[in-house]
Design an enzyme around this catalytic site. Structure first.
Site, PDB file in Angstrom:
ATOM      1  N   THR A   1      98.557  -1.477 -49.635  1.00 48.68           N
ATOM      2  CA  THR A   1      99.175  -1.155 -50.915  1.00 48.68           C
ATOM      3  C   THR A   1      99.254   0.358 -51.045  1.00 48.68           C
ATOM      4  OG1 THR A   1      98.370  -3.170 -51.928  1.00 48.68           O
ATOM      5  CG2 THR A   1      98.768  -1.312 -53.415  1.00 48.68           C
TER       6      THR A   1
ATOM      7  N   HIS B   1      98.335 -13.496 -48.388  1.00 53.43           N
ATOM      8  CA  HIS B   1      97.140 -12.676 -48.651  1.00 53.43           C
ATOM      9  C   HIS B   1      96.096 -13.574 -49.310  1.00 53.43           C
ATOM     10  CE1 HIS B   1      94.496  -9.504 -49.401  1.00 53.43           C
ATOM     11  NE2 HIS B   1      95.245  -8.668 -50.095  1.00 53.43           N
TER      12      HIS B   1
ATOM     13  N   ASN C   1      90.179 -10.573 -49.822  1.00 51.03           N
ATOM     14  CA  ASN C   1      89.873  -9.497 -50.777  1.00 51.03           C
ATOM     15  C   ASN C   1      89.823  -9.911 -52.253  1.00 51.03           C
ATOM     16  OD1 ASN C   1      89.971  -8.176 -48.392  1.00 51.03           O
ATOM     17  ND2 ASN C   1      91.711  -6.851 -48.858  1.00 51.03           N
TER      18      ASN C   1
ATOM     19  N   TYR D   1      91.725 -12.009 -54.104  1.00 49.74           N
ATOM     20  CA  TYR D   1      92.929 -12.331 -54.879  1.00 49.74           C
ATOM     21  C   TYR D   1      93.061 -13.849 -55.056  1.00 49.74           C
ATOM     22  CZ  TYR D   1      93.577  -7.404 -54.477  1.00 49.74           C
ATOM     23  OH  TYR D   1      93.361  -6.052 -54.577  1.00 49.74           O
TER      24      TYR D   1
ATOM     25  N   ASN E   1      85.960  -7.938 -55.393  1.00 47.87           N
ATOM     26  CA  ASN E   1      86.476  -8.508 -56.643  1.00 47.87           C
ATOM     27  C   ASN E   1      85.692  -9.742 -57.104  1.00 47.87           C
ATOM     28  OD1 ASN E   1      88.604  -6.617 -57.157  1.00 47.87           O
ATOM     29  ND2 ASN E   1      89.750  -7.534 -55.470  1.00 47.87           N
TER      30      ASN E   1
HETATM   31  C1  LIG Z   1      95.137   2.231 -49.013  1.00 47.41           C
HETATM   32  C2  LIG Z   1      94.779   0.822 -48.652  1.00 47.41           C
HETATM   33  C3  LIG Z   1      95.476  -0.227 -49.206  1.00 47.41           C
HETATM   34  C4  LIG Z   1      95.202  -1.549 -48.841  1.00 47.41           C
HETATM   35  N1  LIG Z   1      95.980  -2.563 -49.323  1.00 47.41           N
HETATM   36  C5  LIG Z   1      95.858  -3.806 -48.817  1.00 47.41           C
HETATM   37  C6  LIG Z   1      96.824  -4.809 -49.098  1.00 47.41           C
HETATM   38  O1  LIG Z   1      97.822  -4.580 -49.799  1.00 47.41           O
HETATM   39  N2  LIG Z   1      96.640  -6.028 -48.542  1.00 47.41           N
HETATM   40  C7  LIG Z   1      95.566  -6.305 -47.720  1.00 47.41           C
HETATM   41  O2  LIG Z   1      95.459  -7.416 -47.229  1.00 47.41           O
HETATM   42  N3  LIG Z   1      94.654  -5.378 -47.437  1.00 47.41           N
HETATM   43  C8  LIG Z   1      94.794  -4.123 -47.924  1.00 47.41           C
HETATM   44  N4  LIG Z   1      93.927  -3.145 -47.541  1.00 47.41           N
HETATM   45  C9  LIG Z   1      92.865  -3.478 -46.579  1.00 47.41           C
HETATM   46  C10 LIG Z   1      93.355  -3.233 -45.152  1.00 47.41           C
HETATM   47  O3  LIG Z   1      94.450  -4.054 -44.800  1.00 47.41           O
HETATM   48  C11 LIG Z   1      92.232  -3.479 -44.135  1.00 47.41           C
HETATM   49  O4  LIG Z   1      91.820  -4.816 -44.248  1.00 47.41           O
HETATM   50  C12 LIG Z   1      91.032  -2.559 -44.352  1.00 47.41           C
HETATM   51  O5  LIG Z   1      91.443  -1.236 -44.659  1.00 47.41           O
HETATM   52  C13 LIG Z   1      90.169  -2.501 -43.096  1.00 47.41           C
HETATM   53  O6  LIG Z   1      90.926  -2.056 -41.981  1.00 47.41           O
HETATM   54  P1  LIG Z   1      90.739  -0.581 -41.357  1.00 47.41           P
HETATM   55  O7  LIG Z   1      89.265  -0.438 -41.080  1.00 47.41           O
HETATM   56  O8  LIG Z   1      91.567  -0.577 -40.105  1.00 47.41           O
HETATM   57  O9  LIG Z   1      91.211   0.418 -42.386  1.00 47.41           O
HETATM   58  C14 LIG Z   1      94.159  -1.829 -47.914  1.00 47.41           C
HETATM   59  C15 LIG Z   1      93.442  -0.757 -47.370  1.00 47.41           C
HETATM   60  C16 LIG Z   1      93.741   0.545 -47.709  1.00 47.41           C
HETATM   61  C17 LIG Z   1      92.971   1.670 -47.065  1.00 47.41           C
END
Ligand SMILES: Cc1cc2nc3c(=O)[nH]c(=O)nc-3n(C[C@H](O)[C@H](O)[C@H](O)COP(=O)(O)O)c2cc1C
Length: 362
Positions: free
Chosen positions: A24, A173, A176, A178, A233
């Site tokens: 996001t 999704h 997290n 939701y 959440n």
């Molecule tokens: C800025 C940001 C926005 C995120 N938005 C979403 C999202 O829209 N949907 C989702 O499933 N996870 C979202 N996440 C979680 C990431 O998809 C991912 O699961 C999490 O950052 C761990 O991966 P990483 O260690 O490679 O960053 C978001 C993470 C970040 C940093």
């Protein structure tokens, strides 16, 4: 390295085993329409084998945060077409992540309507980002059968819209905290009908949505993201192992594009009864569908995970956010740009499209 070799999911040839995880970025208009800067952002990252779009609202009722995009109006679909076209022109593959936030929202950003959720249970001890600043969570309105039916149809409609917009598939999704995970969770689902109580009943909503999506666009174009030990959440499942064993075994009956498993942060404290075991080991092994492993991977740990053989793809969020040319950087063992947290959500090109690419010849 394996990470950089081409691979296949369903009918799609991927340039490498690297997935850009959904993120996001809150840069759409108030009407949930993405802007041209978002076209640039995704096109810059089209060297990923697969891009998962930022979470995208399936309906007005799904909205949790301001400036997040949607897939329910014609104008939203038209705007997404520019993104999918730009990614395809660069040989990329892109799925839309379908989002309903359930109780993780606020009436302020939902035309003064209370959020919908499985039960009227508010998230305690946390606040929500709204267009008027941080606010306490409200007690959501418990969904009735009509609401559930309508929401499942909204998922279907959004998936159909996603295909019209040129996406190659959709990801539910279900992580997290939701709406789908709210149905699964004992802390947010107190229902006594066929959507609450037993593991089978708490899994019903997710499985019904998945059946609707696979029926609408074809199972090989549908993936799902789960976070089995995630507590984000206000999520708590009494028996996460039995619950996710059941869910994954039911997903095994569908020939899906993938199941993306987001691991819990090893530093976070887990509720009692939660196993301190790696989720790829614990749950990925049970999946007959392609496993995408997520959370906390870097070049070396991602390659090691692929070598283990359970996960076929690795998704990276923050590393792709800050490094539009991540596969090239991995290939050269180059330095990585650091993600800037202050520009994660909202704003303009700063921290969005201005992360530098590697210089020619470096
Ligand atoms: C800025 C940001 C926005 C995120 N938005 C979403 C999202 O829209 N949907 C989702 O499933 N996870 C979202 N996440 C979680 C990431 O998809 C991912 O699961 C999490 O950052 C761990 O991966 P990483 O260690 O490679 O960053 C978001 C993470 C970040 C940093």
């Amino acid at each position: 390295m394996k990470l950089l070799e081409p691979t296949q999911i369903g009918e799609y040839r991927l340039k490498n085993h690297m997935v850009m995880a959904a993120m996001t970025r809150s840069r759409a208009t108030e009407e949930g329409i993405i802007q041209d800067i978002t076209v640039t952002y995704y096109a810059q990252r089209a060297s990923a084998g697969l891009i998962l779009s930022e979470a995208t609202n399936i309906s007005k009722d799904a909205i949790g945060s301001p400036f997040t995009p949607g897939l329910y109006s014609d104008r939203q679909v038209e705007a997404w077409k520019k993104v999918t076209q730009a990614v395809h022109e660069k040989g990329g593959v892109i799925f839309a992540q379908l989002w309903h936030t359930g109780r993780v929202g606020h009436s302020l950003d939902r035309s003064n309507k209370l959020p919908l959720a499985p039960s009227a249970v508010a998230i305690e001890g946390a606040q929500h980002f709204t267009s008027e600043g941080m606010k306490d969570y409200e007690t959501p309105r418990a969904m009735n059968k009509e609401d559930i039916k309508q929401t499942i149809l909204d998922y279907r409609q959004a998936a159909v819209h996603a295909m019209e917009a040129g996406f190659d598939g959709v990801e539910l999704h279900s992580a997290n905290g939701y709406l789908p995970q709210q149905f699964l969770s004992d802390s947010s689902n107190l229902r006594t009908d066929e959507y609450g109580g037993s593991i089978e009943n708490r899994s019903r909503f997710i499985l019904e949505v998945m059946h609707e999506l696979t029926d609408a666009v074809g199972s090989e174009k549908v993936g799902i993201k789960i976070s089995p030990l995630g507590t984000q959440n206000g999520i708590r499942v009494d028996d996460p192992v039995a619950t996710y064993n059941y869910l994954i075994s039911e997903l095994n009956k569908m020939d899906l594009a993938f199941v993306e498993i987001a691991r819990a942060n090893p530093k976070s404290s887990l509720p009692s009864g939660y196993p301190r075991q790696d989720e790829i080991e614990l749950f990925g092994k049970l999946s007959k569908n392609t496993v995408v492993a997520n959370s906390g991977y870097d070049r070396e740990s991602a390659e090691a995970e692929l070598e283990k053989g359970t996960a076929s793809l690795i998704s990276f969020a923050r590393l792709f956010l800050a490094n539009p040319d991540l596969p090239q950087r991995f290939s050269q063992g180059a330095e990585l740009n650091e993600p800037d947290r202050d520009t994660f959500y909202g704003g303009d090109e700063k921290g969005y499209t201005d992360y530098p690419f590697l210089k020619e010849g470096s």
